[in-house]
Design a protein around this motif. Structure first.
Motif, PDB file in Angstrom:
ATOM      1  N   GLU A 319      37.519  40.271  48.727  1.00 55.41           N
ATOM      2  CA  GLU A 319      36.542  39.868  47.724  1.00 55.41           C
ATOM      3  C   GLU A 319      37.060  40.327  46.367  1.00 55.41           C
ATOM      4  O   GLU A 319      37.871  41.242  46.280  1.00 55.41           O
ATOM      5  N   ASP A 320      36.596  39.696  45.309  1.00 56.04           N
ATOM      6  CA  ASP A 320      37.022  40.117  43.975  1.00 56.04           C
ATOM      7  C   ASP A 320      36.442  41.496  43.660  1.00 56.04           C
ATOM      8  O   ASP A 320      35.217  41.693  43.698  1.00 56.04           O
ATOM      9  N   VAL A 321      37.336  42.432  43.376  1.00 57.40           N
ATOM     10  CA  VAL A 321      36.937  43.818  43.100  1.00 57.40           C
ATOM     11  C   VAL A 321      37.264  44.119  41.637  1.00 57.40           C
ATOM     12  O   VAL A 321      38.405  43.932  41.185  1.00 57.40           O
ATOM     13  N   ASP A 322      36.267  44.603  40.915  1.00 59.60           N
ATOM     14  CA  ASP A 322      36.445  45.002  39.510  1.00 59.60           C
ATOM     15  C   ASP A 322      37.049  46.411  39.496  1.00 59.60           C
ATOM     16  O   ASP A 322      36.347  47.407  39.711  1.00 59.60           O
ATOM     17  N   ALA A 350      42.842  44.821  27.837  1.00 62.73           N
ATOM     18  CA  ALA A 350      43.257  43.585  28.512  1.00 62.73           C
ATOM     19  C   ALA A 350      42.927  43.601  29.995  1.00 62.73           C
ATOM     20  O   ALA A 350      42.912  42.556  30.646  1.00 62.73           O
ATOM     21  N   ALA A 351      42.687  44.792  30.554  1.00 64.43           N
ATOM     22  CA  ALA A 351      42.417  44.897  31.992  1.00 64.43           C
ATOM     23  C   ALA A 351      40.970  45.230  32.296  1.00 64.43           C
ATOM     24  O   ALA A 351      40.620  45.470  33.454  1.00 64.43           O
ATOM     25  N   GLU A 352      40.104  45.220  31.276  1.00 59.51           N
ATOM     26  CA  GLU A 352      38.715  45.659  31.480  1.00 59.51           C
ATOM     27  C   GLU A 352      37.972  44.767  32.472  1.00 59.51           C
ATOM     28  O   GLU A 352      37.228  45.244  33.319  1.00 59.51           O
ATOM     29  N   THR A 353      38.177  43.468  32.361  1.00 61.68           N
ATOM     30  CA  THR A 353      37.420  42.539  33.227  1.00 61.68           C
ATOM     31  C   THR A 353      38.257  41.974  34.357  1.00 61.68           C
ATOM     32  O   THR A 353      37.816  41.068  35.071  1.00 61.68           O
ATOM     33  N   ALA A 354      39.480  42.484  34.510  1.00 62.31           N
ATOM     34  CA  ALA A 354      40.362  41.950  35.549  1.00 62.31           C
ATOM     35  C   ALA A 354      39.906  42.396  36.935  1.00 62.31           C
ATOM     36  O   ALA A 354      39.311  43.470  37.101  1.00 62.31           O
ATOM     37  N   THR A 355      40.152  41.547  37.910  1.00 67.27           N
ATOM     38  CA  THR A 355      39.774  41.853  39.290  1.00 67.27           C
ATOM     39  C   THR A 355      40.989  41.680  40.194  1.00 67.27           C
ATOM     40  O   THR A 355      41.965  41.015  39.846  1.00 67.27           O
ATOM     41  N   VAL A 356      40.883  42.308  41.372  1.00 69.18           N
ATOM     42  CA  VAL A 356      41.893  42.129  42.406  1.00 69.18           C
ATOM     43  C   VAL A 356      41.182  41.770  43.699  1.00 69.18           C
ATOM     44  O   VAL A 356      40.039  42.212  43.932  1.00 69.18           O
ATOM     45  N   PRO A 357      41.804  40.973  44.561  1.00 68.22           N
ATOM     46  CA  PRO A 357      41.181  40.657  45.836  1.00 68.22           C
ATOM     47  C   PRO A 357      41.362  41.824  46.811  1.00 68.22           C
ATOM     48  O   PRO A 357      42.468  42.341  46.965  1.00 68.22           O
ATOM     49  N   GLY A 358      40.258  42.229  47.426  1.00 64.27           N
ATOM     50  CA  GLY A 358      40.389  43.335  48.362  1.00 64.27           C
ATOM     51  C   GLY A 358      39.055  43.844  48.838  1.00 64.27           C
ATOM     52  O   GLY A 358      38.025  43.186  48.715  1.00 64.27           O
TER      53      GLY A 358
END
Length: 838
Positions: A319-322, A350-358
């Motif tokens: 799932e998208d994880v913040d 630049a990475a404040e709203t980025a997400t990773v799948p996991g």
């Protein structure tokens, strides 16, 4: 939780094969459908061509203009298609309309195409749309000439496609039915074949099912070639299960070994405490017991966390994880237990709203372990920096935890990532050696990279590089197109006044008005009133407005576009004895359909397209004054009438009456059919002309002259009206012609603009019902059409009382022939020249 059912390979294979068969069947269906349509077109095109040819034979030049005498057979041929409308157009070489429908579309012939040059045999066919209806058009050119005028006359005959469609459907059904049965049989054979082909899978299933629980050895049975990869995958799964089982057993053994030491120490300290009496010694023992208990607790917690992480990694559902929010949670928890150790959190904008799948839980556990290790081993030697940034290559995110502790020697960095592996710098610090192993498992499950780096100036950097999230997060909304609905402007319209006044009667609703039915009819009040009153007994809340008109005005009113603001006077129902005019209203699209069990029960000749309905069976008779003309002298046939008028002209001078065909719709209808059926018709008209026959517009006026003795004989009057006069005591005799008797039916249609078509349909159903037909035969002085009515004034009674051949005028497009402008002009000119002798 209900157990999920797997799909059936047998069913899936059967469906796939059946799908292929269905595609082939669909192809055959389309082919046969196209063939059926071509065959239907070919059959009906022959009728169209015959109609056009019969018209072309009558094309001529008269009085300096092109003319055509439309033969009855030209449209009678097309009337065999009972549900089709018929249109025609004849144009002169210069494009001027000779007769017919001026707006019937006829495409010009293309150069090089048969028919472009003209000629009898040069017939072409085309599809078109006329007045919103798809039609098939036959176009034929005929050369006509006189010394001063000549050229190719274009004849176009069109027919709607209802009957073609019905024939095409019949052909399709008859041709496709054997194919459908074959497909069903093939489906059964396919099912049987699939069962037999998949039988080896049943043996494979039994072999696997009968295995012992701990038997993970490869399947030894040689599998079918089609499932060999499946068997290999099962064998690989067995190997992985065996590996997992071995890993679990190793883990349990390691865990037992690691936990045994602190537990043995606890037991030893407890035994020493039992025999110790010195308070200071007991205090020291208690401290050692507490330290060992903490170590055992931490070890147990780490073991459970490690097991949890391994389980979640194997069943990972990304799932998208913040990451920014997750690091904030870990940071806040660590600050609460870090004591004097400073922790700093830095998240790049630049990475404040980025997400990773996991999996957020596993990631939180890994980051917590890294930060706990930094606090534990670095202590207050310097601040701990927790950062989140974009990777330098821009292809993912990077998390770093940097401390100022003793670090990890390069030679030990690989070992400390294993379970229970600890470096030399961890000497004297309580720990289980599972923290970094947990981090490693989580990182691998998320496809990330874990690195342990030396920090410049001393310390350790634990770095995790996350890959780019698959699919991205950019939204690509596709706007739905909005359909624009055209606005239809419906104007309330008013009928134009007519030259001849019409009688308007109102029958109030007996039970209080809720609905109003408006009927315009060419039927005398005395004939229609019993039906209206009886209908109101069944529908006491309906007020009926009845407007009595002649047939010509009724037709003219129906085809005239109503004036603005007169919707309140638009009729719901039109009733006329001029069935040809009613048929033309239907053919030209001025009516709407109504269907019920009662309309379906009508004879075929009395129902056209479920839009025109005949409800009476009225003979055209010869009426005479019984006081002035003895019954024995009354003519029984048309030839007898000719002889009577010819042999005694003085007696019958101005003493014969008939319809004025120029003003009476029913008179023109009867006269045109007499001309078709009676070879001596024009001789009959001539002798009536010699007798200076008196002409009238309607049956009532003619019968008035007979009753008063002004005329002795009336020809072709409606038998229903004559019978009513005779029943009322008038000295009127009735002869049903024995050579043949024309029978007309009063026809009811529902106008296309009717405000209350359902109520009009209810009145039609009443007229055709047994109760309505009884009233027709008993009280209205008309003749009932129903074969179930056995009264004298009915179709059954008329047939039983006379041997004369009865010839009902069928409702069909053939009636349009005598409504053709040139045909009517020529017929009336001939009729008037014969009956109105100078």
């Amino acid at each position: 939780m209900p157990k999920a059912e797997g799909f059936s390979l047998r069913r899936r294979l059967f469906i796939r094969l059946l799908g292929v068969l269905a595609v082939l069947t669909a192809g055959l269906f389309l082919f046969i459908s196209a063939y059926a349509q071509r065959a239907a077109d070919a059959a009906f095109d022959r009728l169209l061509m015959a109609s056009a040819l019969s018209i072309s034979d009558t094309v001529r030049v008269e009085d300096g203009r092109f003319s055509v005498d439309l033969p009855y057979s030209s449209l009678g041929i097309l009337a065999q298609a009972r549900r089709d409308r018929v249109f025609y157009r004849i144009t002169a070489p210069d494009g001027e309309l000779v007769t017919g429908y001026h707006d019937l579309p006829v495409a010009p012939a293309k150069a090089g195409v048969a028919g472009a040059a003209g000629g009898d045999s040069a017939t072409r066919f085309e599809n078109a749309t006329f007045r919103g209806m798809p039609v098939r058009v036959a176009v034929l050119k005929r050369f006509a000439t006189q010394p001063e005028l000549g050229g190719w006359v274009t004849i176009a005959v069109a027919q709607t496609r209802e009957e073609r469609g019905a024939l095409a459907r019949d052909i399709l059904a008859n041709a496709f039915l054997p194919i459908a049965f074959t497909v069903v049989a093939a489906g059964g054979l396919i099912w049987f074949g699939v069962r037999q082909a998949l039988a080896p899978l049943g043996s494979l299933e039994r072999m696997i099912r009968e295995r012992q629980p701990h038997d993970f050895s490869p399947i030894a049975m040689p599998p079918p070639q089609e499932v060999s990869q499946l068997v290999q995958a099962i064998n690989q799964l067995m190997a992985r299960l065996q590996s997992n089982l071995d890993t679990m057993q190793t883990f349990l053994a390691d865990a037992a070994h690691q936990i045994r030491t602190p537990l043995a120490s606890l037991r030893l300290q407890a035994e020493l405490a039992i025999d110790e009496d010195d308070p200071d010694a007991l205090h020291r023992i208690a401290q050692r017991v507490h330290r060992n208990a903490v170590e055992a607790s931490q070890l147990t917690s780490q073991l459970l966390n490690h097991a949890m992480v391994i389980h979640r990694s194997e069943a990972l559902k990304p799932e998208d994880v913040d990451l920014g929010a997750l690091l904030e949670q870990v940071f806040q928890r660590a600050r609460a237990v870090a004591g004097d150790t400073a922790i700093r959190l830095d998240i790049d904008r630049a990475a404040e709203t980025a997400t990773v799948p996991g999996d957020a839980i596993s990631l939180r556990e890994a980051l917590t372990n890294l930060l706990d290790n930094a606090v534990k081993y670095a202590g207050p030697s310097g601040p701990i920096d927790l950062t989140l940034t974009q990777r330098p290559d821009g292809r993912g995110l990077r998390v770093e935890i940097a401390d100022r502790g003793p670090g990890v020697p390069d030679a030990e960095k690989r070992r400390v990532l294993e379970r229970f592996g600890r470096g030399s710098s961890a000497a004297g610090v309580a720990g289980s050696g599972l923290g970094l192993a947990i981090v490693t498992s989580v990182v691998e499950a998320h496809g990330a990279d874990l690195s342990l780096l030396d920090r410049p100036g001393g310390g350790l950097i634990a770095r995790i590089d996350f890959p780019t999230a698959d699919g991205g997060t950019a939204a690509a909304g596709a706007g739905a197109a909005r359909a624009l609905l055209p606005l239809l402007l419906l104007a309330a319209l008013l009928w134009a006044p007519w030259a001849q006044a019409a009688q308007l009667l109102t029958y109030p609703a007996p039970g209080g008005e809720r609905e109003r039915l408006r009927i315009h009819s060419a039927t005398d009040r005395q004939a229609i009133e019993p039906l209206v009153l009886d209908f109101q007994q069944l529908h006491p809340d309906v007020t009926v407005e009845y407007k009595d008109m002649d047939t010509a005005d009724l037709y003219a009113e129906a085809v005239t576009v109503p004036a603005k603001g007169a919707a309140a006077e638009t009729p719901d129902l039109l009733i006329s004895s001029a069935s040809d005019l009613q048929v033309k209203l239907v053919n030209d699209g001025y009516t709407q359909p109504h269907r019920s069990a009662l309309t379906d029960a009508l004879p075929d000749w009395a129902n056209w397209r479920d839009e025109a309905f005949g409800f009476t069976f009225e003979p055209a008779v010869i009426a005479y004054n019984r006081d002035l003309l003895p019954d024995a002298q009354a003519p029984r046939t048309r030839p007898a009438l000719i002889r009577l008028l010819r042999d005694d002209p003085a007696r019958f001078s101005r003493r014969v009456a008939t319809y004025d065909t120029a003003t009476s719709g029913i008179g023109y209808l009867l006269a045109s059919h007499d001309a078709l059926l009676f070879g001596q018709y024009w001789q009959l008209v001539a002798v009536m002309g010699n007798a200076q026959a008196r002409l009238a517009c309607c049956s009532g006026e003619i019968l008035d002259m007979v009753e008063r003795g002004e005329v002795l004989i009336a020809y072709n009057v409606l038998g229903s009206y004559a019978r009513a006069r005779a029943a009322a005591g008038a000295p009127i005799g009735i002869v049903v012609p024995e050579d043949y008797t024309l029978v007309i039916s009063r026809v009811a249609v529902i106008p296309r603009t009717a405000p209350r078509p359902q109520l009009a349909g209810a009145f039609i159903d009443y007229l055709l019902s047994p109760r309505g037909q009884e009233v027709v035969a008993d009280r209205s002085a008309l003749y009932a059409i129903s074969s179930g009515i056995k009264r004298e004034a009915s179709a059954s009674g008329l047939r039983s009382s006379t041997a004369a051949p009865l010839h009902p005028i069928a409702l069909s497009p053939a009636l349009l022939v005598f409504l053709d402008r040139l045909k009517r002009e020529r017929f009336l000119q001939q009729w008037q020249s014969a009956i109105l002798l100078p």
